[in-house]
Scaffold this motif. Structure first.
Motif, PDB file in Angstrom:
ATOM      1  N   ALA A 147      12.368 -16.062   4.344  1.00 14.38           N
ATOM      2  CA  ALA A 147      12.118 -15.821   6.067  1.00 14.38           C
ATOM      3  C   ALA A 147      11.129 -14.809   6.791  1.00 14.38           C
ATOM      4  N   VAL A 148      11.786 -13.623   5.815  1.00 13.09           N
ATOM      5  CA  VAL A 148      10.900 -12.191   5.913  1.00 13.09           C
ATOM      6  C   VAL A 148       9.597 -11.826   5.706  1.00 13.09           C
ATOM      7  N   ALA A 149       9.348 -12.237   4.373  1.00 19.28           N
ATOM      8  CA  ALA A 149       8.166 -13.017   3.977  1.00 19.28           C
ATOM      9  C   ALA A 149       7.267 -13.159   4.583  1.00 19.28           C
ATOM     10  N   ALA A 150       8.317 -14.525   4.700  1.00 20.50           N
ATOM     11  CA  ALA A 150       7.221 -15.446   5.617  1.00 20.50           C
ATOM     12  C   ALA A 150       6.702 -14.724   7.592  1.00 20.50           C
ATOM     13  N   SER A 151       7.637 -14.211   7.302  1.00 22.74           N
ATOM     14  CA  SER A 151       7.228 -13.539   9.071  1.00 22.74           C
ATOM     15  C   SER A 151       5.854 -11.843   9.349  1.00 22.74           C
ATOM     16  N   LEU A 152       6.025 -11.884   7.995  1.00 25.66           N
ATOM     17  CA  LEU A 152       5.149 -11.047   7.954  1.00 25.66           C
ATOM     18  C   LEU A 152       3.872 -11.712   6.688  1.00 25.66           C
ATOM     19  N   ALA A 153       4.222 -12.994   6.891  1.00 19.10           N
ATOM     20  CA  ALA A 153       1.988 -12.990   6.555  1.00 19.10           C
ATOM     21  C   ALA A 153       1.331 -13.584   7.024  1.00 19.10           C
ATOM     22  N   ASP A 171       0.257 -10.748   8.901  1.00 22.40           N
ATOM     23  CA  ASP A 171      -0.658  -9.888   9.564  1.00 22.40           C
ATOM     24  C   ASP A 171      -1.069  -9.524   7.841  1.00 22.40           C
ATOM     25  N   VAL A 172      -0.180  -9.761   7.068  1.00 19.49           N
ATOM     26  CA  VAL A 172      -0.932  -9.304   5.568  1.00 19.49           C
ATOM     27  C   VAL A 172      -2.657 -10.154   5.929  1.00 19.49           C
ATOM     28  N   TYR A 173      -2.094 -11.624   6.043  1.00 23.65           N
ATOM     29  CA  TYR A 173      -3.302 -12.327   6.282  1.00 23.65           C
ATOM     30  C   TYR A 173      -4.856 -11.498   6.782  1.00 23.65           C
ATOM     31  N   LYS A 174      -4.264 -11.428   8.292  1.00 25.66           N
ATOM     32  CA  LYS A 174      -5.554 -10.229   9.086  1.00 25.66           C
ATOM     33  C   LYS A 174      -5.367  -9.312   8.112  1.00 25.66           C
ATOM     34  N   GLU A 175      -5.061  -8.608   7.461  1.00 27.08           N
ATOM     35  CA  GLU A 175      -5.339  -7.209   6.722  1.00 27.08           C
ATOM     36  C   GLU A 175      -6.334  -7.715   5.769  1.00 27.08           C
ATOM     37  N   VAL A 176      -5.903  -9.032   5.189  1.00 25.43           N
ATOM     38  CA  VAL A 176      -6.450  -8.998   4.003  1.00 25.43           C
ATOM     39  C   VAL A 176      -8.054  -9.677   4.915  1.00 25.43           C
ATOM     40  N   SER A 177      -8.517 -10.432   5.503  1.00 22.75           N
ATOM     41  CA  SER A 177      -9.755 -11.305   5.981  1.00 22.75           C
ATOM     42  C   SER A 177     -10.202  -9.826   6.456  1.00 22.75           C
ATOM     43  N   GLU A 178      -9.495  -8.788   7.036  1.00 26.25           N
ATOM     44  CA  GLU A 178     -10.578  -8.029   7.364  1.00 26.25           C
ATOM     45  C   GLU A 178     -10.906  -6.767   6.429  1.00 26.25           C
ATOM     46  N   GLN A 179     -10.805  -7.181   5.241  1.00 24.99           N
ATOM     47  CA  GLN A 179     -11.079  -6.397   4.463  1.00 24.99           C
ATOM     48  C   GLN A 179     -13.081  -6.544   3.823  1.00 24.99           C
ATOM     49  N   VAL A 185       0.496 -14.553  -2.112  1.00 24.43           N
ATOM     50  CA  VAL A 185       0.958 -13.326  -3.145  1.00 24.43           C
ATOM     51  C   VAL A 185       0.958 -12.127  -2.345  1.00 24.43           C
ATOM     52  N   ILE A 186       0.704 -11.101  -1.861  1.00 29.76           N
ATOM     53  CA  ILE A 186       0.931 -10.520  -1.303  1.00 29.76           C
ATOM     54  C   ILE A 186       2.441 -10.708  -0.591  1.00 29.76           C
ATOM     55  N   SER A 187       2.427 -11.591   0.181  1.00 25.37           N
ATOM     56  CA  SER A 187       3.153 -11.736   1.540  1.00 25.37           C
ATOM     57  C   SER A 187       4.750 -11.862   0.506  1.00 25.37           C
ATOM     58  N   VAL A 188       4.362 -12.273  -0.693  1.00 26.07           N
ATOM     59  CA  VAL A 188       5.734 -12.342  -1.402  1.00 26.07           C
ATOM     60  C   VAL A 188       7.030 -11.031  -1.594  1.00 26.07           C
TER      61      VAL A 188
END
Length: 247
Positions: free
Chosen positions: A137-143, A145-153, A181-184
């Motif tokens: 659940a905590v990992a899903a809440s961070l997902a 932001d992680v996707y945003k970082e990956v897209s902006e690379q 994968v990174i969100s996990v």
């Protein structure tokens, strides 16, 4: 010498009818579950008085039943609480504040839901289930932001001799998989970079673990209720009290 004259009835203290005087009734022993008056036998279950009928009901709720049904129920309840907790966590983060203490609330929600689904039994298996669901659940809440970082690379600059077609950015599907994968591992990575956040996540997992610990009942009895004189309620021989632990 004159003899004293006895007081007449009219000289006596008048009877009081305007104030009622009540004598305190003896305390009544009641079952803490059904609230019925205990007249003879009773049990002590975790220091609470229970009548024989409620004692049997409590034992039946912790013994028997389908393990598969309890597992499915606990999983569904816990998964639903995990989704709701992750959504709350993410929505709060949209306000610009990363309130990590909400993770503890998520752990409480998931632990409570899993415990309820286990029919209030709990145990090591349900504790592990609650901890895993809380972590994801905590990992899903961070997902997001992680996707945003990956897209902006930015795309890595190609060498001078590289063809132009090699400069194409990764597809959307690749980004989603990479973000997943990174969100996990995100809670661990965040905890390493921010020890305070890691400590809060640890408290969240502990709360989920604590809420689903095994229910233990310390049952003592049966005992025979004594009357006002201190004698047993009947002349029958009083049963020998026993102690039993369930859970």
């Amino acid at each position: 010498m004159t003899s004293p004259v006895p007081p007449s009835a009219s000289d006596a203290a008048p009877l009081q009818f305007d104030q009622a005087e009540f004598t305190e009734a003896p305390p009544v022993t009641k079952c803490t579950v059904c609230q019925r008056v205990i007249k003879s036998l009773y049990y002590e279950v975790n220091q609470r008085l229970l009548c024989p009928s409620c004692r049997e009901d409590v034992l039946a709720s912790l013994e028997g039943g389908s393990k598969l049904k309890r597992f499915m129920k606990a999983s569904v309840f816990g998964f639903g609480a995990a989704l709701a907790g992750a959504l709350v966590y993410y929505l709060v983060s949209l306000s610009g504040y990363n309130i990590g203490l909400i993770a503890i609330l998520v752990g409480w929600m998931v632990g409570t839901a899993v415990f309820k689904g286990s029919e209030s039994r709990g145990g090591r298996f349900y504790q592990l289930l609650a901890v895993v669901l809380t972590y994801f659940a905590v990992a899903a809440s961070l997902a997001p932001d992680v996707y945003k970082e990956v897209s902006e690379q930015p795309v890595a600059e190609a060498g001078a001799e590289s063809p132009a077609e090699d400069d194409e950015p990764p597809s959307q599907a690749v980004k989603v998989v990479l973000a997943g994968v990174i969100s996990v591992a995100a809670p661990v990575l965040v905890g390493v970079n921010s020890p305070i956040s890691g400590l809060i996540y640890g408290f969240a997992l502990f709360e989920a673990w604590r809420r689903t610990r095994r229910t233990e009942l310390n049952i003592a009895g049966p005992f025979k209720l004594a009357d006002a004189s201190g004698a047993p309620a009947s002349e029958d021989a009083a049963p020998v009290p026993e102690e039993r632990t369930v859970g």
